[in-house]
Design a protein around this motif. Structure first.
Motif, mmCIF file in Angstrom:
data_model
loop_
_atom_site.group_PDB
_atom_site.id
_atom_site.type_symbol
_atom_site.label_atom_id
_atom_site.label_comp_id
_atom_site.label_asym_id
_atom_site.label_seq_id
_atom_site.Cartn_x
_atom_site.Cartn_y
_atom_site.Cartn_z
ATOM 1 N N ARG A 159 25.165 86.077 -62.223
ATOM 2 C CA ARG A 159 24.805 84.898 -61.150
ATOM 3 C C ARG A 159 23.618 85.768 -60.282
ATOM 4 N N GLU A 182 20.767 87.449 -60.570
ATOM 5 C CA GLU A 182 19.435 86.652 -61.154
ATOM 6 C C GLU A 182 18.810 86.436 -59.951
ATOM 7 N N THR A 183 19.252 86.689 -58.250
ATOM 8 C CA THR A 183 19.053 85.964 -56.846
ATOM 9 C C THR A 183 17.823 87.864 -56.714
ATOM 10 N N ASP A 208 12.709 67.300 -64.896
ATOM 11 C CA ASP A 208 13.616 66.666 -64.378
ATOM 12 C C ASP A 208 14.321 66.584 -66.354
ATOM 13 N N THR A 222 16.782 66.944 -69.007
ATOM 14 C CA THR A 222 18.286 67.563 -68.974
ATOM 15 C C THR A 222 18.448 67.894 -70.577
ATOM 16 N N MET A 235 22.835 70.510 -68.375
ATOM 17 C CA MET A 235 22.190 71.832 -67.813
ATOM 18 C C MET A 235 20.254 70.981 -67.680
ATOM 19 N N LYS A 236 19.286 71.167 -66.540
ATOM 20 C CA LYS A 236 17.933 71.220 -66.342
ATOM 21 C C LYS A 236 17.501 72.203 -67.195
ATOM 22 N N ASP A 260 15.837 75.362 -64.776
ATOM 23 C CA ASP A 260 16.772 75.884 -64.307
ATOM 24 C C ASP A 260 16.812 76.952 -65.768
ATOM 25 N N LEU A 261 16.989 76.840 -66.884
ATOM 26 C CA LEU A 261 17.376 77.632 -67.794
ATOM 27 C C LEU A 261 15.920 78.442 -67.747
ATOM 28 N N ARG A 309 13.773 79.238 -65.449
ATOM 29 C CA ARG A 309 13.920 80.145 -64.292
ATOM 30 C C ARG A 309 14.571 81.251 -63.895
ATOM 31 N N ARG A 310 16.444 80.955 -64.529
ATOM 32 C CA ARG A 310 16.658 81.629 -64.753
ATOM 33 C C ARG A 310 16.453 82.852 -65.405
ATOM 34 N N HIS A 334 13.552 85.252 -63.472
ATOM 35 C CA HIS A 334 14.696 86.034 -62.675
ATOM 36 C C HIS A 334 15.513 87.083 -63.263
#
Length: 660
Positions: free
Chosen positions: A226, A229-230, A480, A482, A516-517, A520-521, A523-524, A527
């Motif tokens: 995590r 990831e940033t 949106d 999920t 989980m959206k 978002d998965l 994006r992870r 990254h």
């Protein structure tokens, strides 16, 4: 130019050059040793010039025998030092013997000790000098990737050594949170704290971070991922050194971040007693054995040592693939397990019954199903026949064969379904509930309901990875949307454990954690692959996330329960739901109507019957089956699965109102 020329010479020529260098260095070492011991620097010293050549004549054959000229200098490591020391020691013993045999003046013992040290130094230095030159020779096929090794422990150090011996990666730093290691240099590579990562990545243009922390627990590993990831740097995980040394994994198997690491969810260790209860020493059958869930069930079941494992599958290729895999696994881990592969459809009740009786099956795991929502929407009849009536055939066969345990693999899409696939699976659940309540035969029926499994066929993870490798865009149906997620091995283990707890008619629901959206998965994954997301706030990003719209009968979110009437079980990850169902006689009447509609191709009748059977079935779209016909011209589907005629849902509503 000279270095490039030497680097490209044939290996035999390089070996000859090393031999010639040793032949020159050994006499020089003896002359230096005698000079240091006796302070005699003239020439000759104690012996005639030809005596110094005896060092080469005695040492070179020994070096050849020890394989010093077969070693690849570029990849030479510490073991070569030992071989050189052994070779020099044997050559000195042989030299002393030759001098004695020829009755020549002996070399002072102190000079012999100095000669041993200088010879080892000269020969080792020549090898490592050549290795340094060859590793940095110009004109190599590719430039090594700059990487940071996260973990300066035993695994990290061994990894760095292996990486530096190759040409694919160039480690430029270690990262470790242990204060005692910060600032130290290991193998010439400095150790930094984790808060130095942003600076190092920018300063050295780092392309990858390799996680070499096999001893870290799952929680710590997920926390590190995590944080990484940033930084938008590619993250890869290296195998444990035990696997590398054992030859099971090669350095080329440095892998992407795994699915469970992406999820960041914790798991509960399986209860071995529950895993073995319905399997160990028994005859077990898995339907749909070649599918994503079915194949993993087979792997897990095989490890629990059944007496017989029957693989039942209608796809020849899928059956062949899982059979070959399990035969190899059985040979290594469970050679006493008999594996039997059977081609067949779950719709063939007679064949199912004969197979179960023939092999005296005691436990059945029914995983055969059509699960892709859009495909079933365009093939309604086949979806219902396979998912609902295939389950009915398997249940009847299990009753006829006196099977002890029958476990249905269900789905969260069976809860208040908006599509035919979910409705057909809810009908399958109700078949098991009705038979369990009727108490016919000795078979214990139960079903296990869970959400999406990552890594299965049709899963978003392999799709996203392919799209990222192609440079994007990554496609998500809705911003949106999920889903609940779980890995295939975890789901399979929980299915087996839930089945062992069943006493008859239970609907087990697996704890899928928090939903989980999908975006978002995505994006992870972008990254952690070292890229940035291109959007309105970052127009210069690498990969775009494109929203394509919900597919046919797709829901924004899935549910695991129809109502709130649930109870816990002995397992913290398994709950039990109390769901409404029809008594067996009433259900059989509804199923007869549904079967006639399937046989006649009455798609509106199929939907009508499913609406009557399945509580909360909200069919709010159009019938899109390829063979559905209406008055007027065919209409092309807007979902690009294929062209078909459609019946508006209003027509179904009219039929329902007229019949009521």
């Amino acid at each position: 130019m000279i270095i490039r020329y030497l680097a490209n010479l044939p290996r035999s020529v390089k070996g000859t050059i090393m031999l010639a260098a040793d032949a020159c260095l050994l006499p020089l070492a003896l002359w230096t040793a005698i000079g240091l011991r006796l302070d005699l620097w003239g020439f000759p010293q104690l012996h005639a010039p030809w005596v110094y050549l005896l060092t080469s004549l005695t040492a070179i054959p020994i070096f050849i025998r020890l394989g010093l000229y077969r070693a690849v200098v570029r990849f030479m490591e510490e073991r070569a030092l030992l071989m050189i020391a052994v070779g020099v020691t044997l050559s000195i013993a042989l030299l002393v013997g030759v001098l004695t045999l020829l009755q020549l003046a002996p070399i002072p013992r102190g000079a012999l000790a100095i000669y041993w040290a200088i010879s080892v130094l000269y020969i080792c230095a020549s090898r490592f000098l050549a290795r340094a030159i060859l590793r940095h020779a110009p004109g190599r096929s590719h430039v090594p990737r700059r990487v940071i090794v996260y973990g300066a422990g035993s695994a990290g150090r061994q990894l760095a050594m292996a990486l530096r011996a190759g040409a694919q990666y160039h480690p430029i730093a270690f990262i470790d949170d242990a204060e005692r290691l910060t600032g130290l240099e290991i193998l010439g590579v400095k150790v930094y704290r984790s808060d130095s990562l942003p600076y190092l990545i920018e300063r050295y243009n780092v392309e990858q971070v390799l996680l070499a922390i096999p001893s870290a627990n799952r929680g710590r590993r997920n926390e590190i991922i995590r944080d990484l990831e940033t930084l938008q740097v590619e993250v890869r995980v290296v195998p444990g050194m035990d696997d590398l040394v054992g030859g099971e994994i090669q350095l080329s198997d440095v892998r992407e971040v795994s699915i469970d690491e992406l999820l960041g969810r914790g798991t509960v260790p399986p209860d071995q007693r529950l895993l073995e209860a319905d399997i160990r020493g028994k005859a077990v059958m898995v339907t749909g054995a070649g599918g994503s869930i079915g194949s993993e069930l087979c792997r897990q079941i095989l490890l629990q040592q059944p007496r017989i494992l029957v693989l039942y599958e209608q796809s020849e290729f899928a059956l062949y693939s899982i059979d070959q895999e399990l035969q190899k696994l059985a040979l290594l881990r469970r050679p006493d397990v008999r594996i039997i592969s059977v081609l067949g459809s779950v719709g063939n009740e007679a064949r199912l019954t004969d197979i179960m009786k023939r092999y005296e099956i005691e436990a059945v795991y029914h995983a055969a199903a059509y699960k892709h929502v859009p495909l079933v929407e365009f093939n309604i009849t086949e979806g219902v026949l396979n998912n609902t009536f295939g389950t009915l055939a398997a249940v009847n066969a299990a009753l006829a064969a006196d099977v002890s345990s029958f476990v249905l693999i269900s789905t969260d899409k069976a809860v208040r379904p908006t599509n035919v696939m979910g409705a057909s699976k809810r009908c399958a659940e109700m078949i098991l509930q009705a038979h369990a309540a009727a108490s016919q035969g000795k078979t214990r029926f139960c079903m296990v309901r869970f959400g999406n499994v990552l890594g299965s066929s049709g899963s978003v993870v392999p799709l996203f990875r392919r799209q990222i490798m192609d440079g994007g865009p990554v496609t998500v149906t809705h911003p949106d949307i999920t889903r609940y997620f779980m890995t295939i091995p975890e789901a399979a283990q929980l299915v087996i454990q839930a089945g062992a707890m069943g006493r008859g008619g239970e609907v087990f629901v697996l704890d899928m954690g928090e939903p989980m959206k999908i975006v978002d998965l995505a994006r992870r994954m972008i990254h952690l692959s070292g890229f940035s997301v291109r959007d309105s706030s970052n127009p210069g990003g690498d990969i775009e996330i494109r929203f394509t719209g919900l597919r046919a009968a797709e829901k924004l979110y899935e549910e695991l329960l129809i109502g709130d009437n649930t109870t816990g079980t002995a397992h913290p990850k398994i709950m039990m739901a109390n769901e409404h169902f029809f008594p067996l006689a009433e259900l059989n009447s509804l199923l007869d109507t549904l079967r006639r509609a399937c046989e006649s191709g009455d798609h509106a009748g199929i939907i009508e019957c499913l609406c009557r059977c399945v509580s909360g079935f909200d069919f709010n779209g159009e019938i899109r089956d390829h063979l559905c016909t209406t008055k007027g011209q065919p209409t092309v589907s807007r979902y690009n699965v294929g062209s078909s005629n459609v019946i508006p849902v209003a027509a179904i509503s009219d039929r329902l109102s007229r019949r009521s």
